[in-house]
Design an enzyme around this catalytic site. Structure first.
Site, short mmCIF file in Angstrom:
data_model
loop_
_atom_site.label_atom_id
_atom_site.label_comp_id
_atom_site.label_asym_id
_atom_site.label_seq_id
_atom_site.Cartn_x
_atom_site.Cartn_y
_atom_site.Cartn_z
N TYR A 328 32.40 30.24 -2.24
CA TYR A 328 31.61 30.89 -1.19
C TYR A 328 30.15 30.47 -1.28
O TYR A 328 29.61 30.26 -2.37
CB TYR A 328 31.71 32.42 -1.30
N GLU A 404 34.25 59.85 2.45
CA GLU A 404 34.57 59.55 3.85
C GLU A 404 33.53 60.08 4.84
O GLU A 404 33.48 59.64 5.98
CB GLU A 404 35.95 60.11 4.21
#
Ligand SMILES: [Zn+2]
Ligand SMILES: [Zn+2]
Length: 426
Positions: A328, A404
């Protein structure tokens, strides 16, 4: 009543759109959490994201978004055309899970197993890509609901295999680009996020310029001459040569490269050679990883690795072949785009919650998009406040846990980045 000019009306309109995105309604938030739990319970490894990909494509189609599927195996590219002329802006989410066996006690914990590198393993969204998919699905729903007001188009890129394709396969962002994800139409800019632990919930971290490292692999094979362990002069010992090479490689970053410019890392992660205490073997193999934050430095270090291995081996009468393979690229945030993005993020998250990230020596294939168009990548904190630090599972851990309540910050920040970019364009 005073008449408003066109420009003032447009300003009012754009202000309204932004204001609406600065908070999202509870129904959409609940949907995003439900998608995330569903994806979390059904994780799929890189290039195998069939179920996730279908979920995404069905959702985008239900919103009236043009969809292309099967990009880079399981990738999905959606195009939402706004009602007003303007730029194309891309958003990216990665979809793959990891070969990790989940140890969280959650009703939606993963029980999925799959084959990885010839062995059966548990599969888990231990890097939070489940949240990335759910967040971008939420952004798509939010922006599709404002289609008529959108000044430009939004390209939604759902990408497989960010963590790397299975051995022998191509995949990830580079293959998405190769298969046209950034063409027809070409976006002006791309935004992406990663949920991060241990970044505290509520925080956003960014960095202008190089944020995450390039990640390249190397393999060095040292050839000596096999002999008896008690008579080393009868051969050439590749184990001692390999040991010298390991130390020699460490002097590249510490003695040969200007450490004030950028950090760099060379790690030998595996050495293999020999099979018995009293035999000096013929050959030793070493593999490792190189991390850099600068393209010129990256090439320079590659050359120095080859030279160091070969010259040290030659000094002992052995030989070494070093091969370096490109992984990468550096995740490099375009400076101008970052400046604009930070203003948006501060408005969305609160100025005190937006902090500068240190450089990260991990790598991201979001960099493949940034090689083609300006891009901005940032971190959203999801560390639950009630977990003591010693029990905290960071990304890739079997205990990686997401707060969350932060998913809506992901949705709001990405959607606002797009809208502000569009409204700010001429
Ligand atoms: Zn990861
Ligand atoms: Zn990740």
């Amino acid at each position: 009543m005073k008449k408003l000019g066109v420009a003032a009306l447009l300003a009012l309109l754009s202000h309204d759109i932004c204001a609406q995105v600065d908070s999202i309604d509870a129904t959409l938030e609940q949907k995003v959490i439900a998608w995330r739990r569903d994806i979390h319970a059904n994780p799929e490894l890189g290039n195998r994201e069939f179920r996730t990909s279908k979920l995404v494509a069905d959702h985008l189609r239900s919103l009236g978004i043009e969809v292309r599927t099967g990009v880079a195996h399981t990738g999905v590219v959606g195009l939402l055309k706004g009602g007003r002329p303007g730029p194309v802006v891309a958003l990216r989410a990665d979809m793959d899970a990891l070969p990790v066996t989940e140890r969280n006690d959650l009703p939606f914990a993963s029980k999925v197993k799959a084959m990885w590198a010839g062995q059966e393993t548990g599969v888990m969204h231990a890097c939070g890509h489940d949240t990335h998919v759910a967040i971008l699905m939420g952004v798509a729903e939010l922006l599709a609901g404002r289609k008529a007001d959108l000044k430009g188009s939004v390209k939604f890129i759902f990408q497989p295999a960010e963590e790397g394709a299975p051995p022998g396969e191509e995949g990830g962002a580079r293959l998405m680009v190769k298969q046209g994800a950034l063409e027809n139409p070409v976006p002006e800019a791309i935004f992406g996020l990663h949920v991060s632990s241990p970044l505290p919930a509520g925080r956003i971290a960014y960095r202008s310029g190089p944020l995450m490292a390039s990640s390249d692999g190397f393999r060095i094979v040292v050839k000596g001459k096999q002999t008896h362990g008690a008579r080393p002069w009868g051969g050439v010992d590749p184990i001692v040569v390999a040991a010298q090479i390991v130390l020699g490689l460490q002097t590249i970053a510490s003695r040969q490269i200007d450490v004030t410019l950028e950090p760099s890392i060379i790690t030998v992660g595996m050495i293999r050679g020999g099979n018995r205490s009293n035999i000096i073997p013929d050959e030793v193999e070493m593999v490792g990883t190189v991390r850099t934050f600068n393209e010129a430095m990256r090439k320079d270090i590659h050359a120095r690795i080859r030279h160091t291995a070969e010259a040290i081996a030659a000094s002992s009468g052995a030989s070494a072949v070093a091969t370096v393979s490109y992984g990468y690229d550096v995740t490099h945030n375009n400076e101008k785009l970052t400046e604009r993005a930070v203003a948006t993020l501060k408005r969305v998250a609160g100025a005190n919650n937006v902090i500068v990230s240190p450089k990260v020596t991990g790598a991201e294939d979001f960099s493949a998009y940034q090689k083609v168009i300006p891009g901005f990548f940032y971190f959203v904190g999801v560390t639950p406040g009630d977990i003591p630090p010693e029990k905290l599972g960071v990304n890739h851990s079997p205990l990686f846990m997401v707060d969350e309540s932060q998913l809506k910050l992901g949705v709001r920040s990405l959607a606002s980045l797009v809208l502000d970019y569009m409204e700010g364009s001429k």
